[in-house]
Design a protein around this motif. Structure first.
Motif, PDB file in Angstrom:
ATOM      1  N   CYS A  20      24.801 -58.988 -27.961  1.00  0.00           N
ATOM      2  CA  CYS A  20      25.851 -58.499 -27.069  1.00  0.00           C
ATOM      3  C   CYS A  20      26.051 -59.489 -25.919  1.00  0.00           C
ATOM      4  O   CYS A  20      25.092 -59.879 -25.251  1.00  0.00           O
ATOM      5  CB  CYS A  20      25.490 -57.118 -26.528  1.00  0.00           C
ATOM      6  N   CYS A  76      25.275 -57.084 -22.342  1.00  0.00           N
ATOM      7  CA  CYS A  76      23.923 -56.655 -21.968  1.00  0.00           C
ATOM      8  C   CYS A  76      22.864 -57.609 -22.525  1.00  0.00           C
ATOM      9  O   CYS A  76      21.686 -57.480 -22.229  1.00  0.00           O
ATOM     10  CB  CYS A  76      23.652 -55.222 -22.420  1.00  0.00           C
ATOM     11  N   ARG A  94      21.492 -57.822 -25.253  1.00  0.00           N
ATOM     12  CA  ARG A  94      20.503 -57.290 -26.185  1.00  0.00           C
ATOM     13  C   ARG A  94      20.786 -57.798 -27.596  1.00  0.00           C
ATOM     14  O   ARG A  94      21.924 -58.135 -27.930  1.00  0.00           O
ATOM     15  CB  ARG A  94      20.535 -55.756 -26.175  1.00  0.00           C
ATOM     16  N   CYS A 102      28.513 -54.756 -27.757  1.00  0.00           N
ATOM     17  CA  CYS A 102      27.866 -53.644 -28.467  1.00  0.00           C
ATOM     18  C   CYS A 102      28.607 -52.333 -28.155  1.00  0.00           C
ATOM     19  O   CYS A 102      29.353 -52.257 -27.175  1.00  0.00           O
ATOM     20  CB  CYS A 102      26.393 -53.558 -28.087  1.00  0.00           C
ATOM     21  N   CYS A 118      28.231 -51.017 -24.462  1.00  0.00           N
ATOM     22  CA  CYS A 118      28.991 -51.784 -23.450  1.00  0.00           C
ATOM     23  C   CYS A 118      30.480 -51.570 -23.648  1.00  0.00           C
ATOM     24  O   CYS A 118      31.239 -51.482 -22.685  1.00  0.00           O
ATOM     25  CB  CYS A 118      28.650 -53.256 -23.537  1.00  0.00           C
TER      26      CYS A 118
HETATM   27 ZN   LIG Z   1      25.825 -54.452 -24.790  1.00  0.00          ZN
END
Ligand SMILES: [Zn+2]
Ligand SMILES: [Zn+2]
Length: 128
Positions: free
Chosen positions: A82, A85, A87, A119, A122
């Motif tokens: 992502c 974020c 991740r 993602c 988000c």
């Molecule tokens: Zn994200």
């Protein structure tokens, strides 16, 4: 003697990764392993991680921002990073075995694909 010691360190590191349900960077794994083995050095953890990944016992996901991750799932699967974020996720995108069979002078064993984007979590923040 030395071999036994290395093996058990490797086992502890592998066990620690298997306990996780997420992808971890080498530094995150080092912190976890250090709780079990306070004397272990960062270099030892890093060396063993590299060995485990080479042996195919754990997965390795290189990422562009340098936070390479290790993965307890060692079967072939694609990842998604992502942009917001940062991740790393496992995707449900099916692994394309045909790509490993393409005609090439190189003997292909596997391939890695890393998708980039936003993602669902988000993405949901944008619409509220
Ligand atoms: Zn994200
Ligand atoms: Zn994964």
């Amino acid at each position: 003697m030395k071999e036994t010691r290395n093996t058990s360190q490797k086992d502890i590191i592998r066990k620690e990764i298997m306990l996780q349900s997420d992808h971890l960077t080498a530094d995150q794994i080092y912190v976890l392993v250090k709780e079990k083995m306070p004397c272990i050095s960062r270099a030892t953890v890093f060396r063993n991680l590299k060995k485990l990944a080479e042996m195919g016992e754990i997965g390795f996901v290189p990422t562009m921002d340098g936070a390479d991750c290790f993965d307890y799932r060692n079967h072939n699967h694609y990842h998604f990073k992502c942009n917001e974020c940062h991740r790393l996720f496992d995707t449900d995108i099916p692994y394309d075995e045909n790509l490993d069979k393409v005609d090439s002078e190189f003997k292909i064993l596997k391939h890695e694909t890393l998708f980039y984007g936003v993602c669902p979590e988000c993405f949901a923040k944008h619409t509220v």
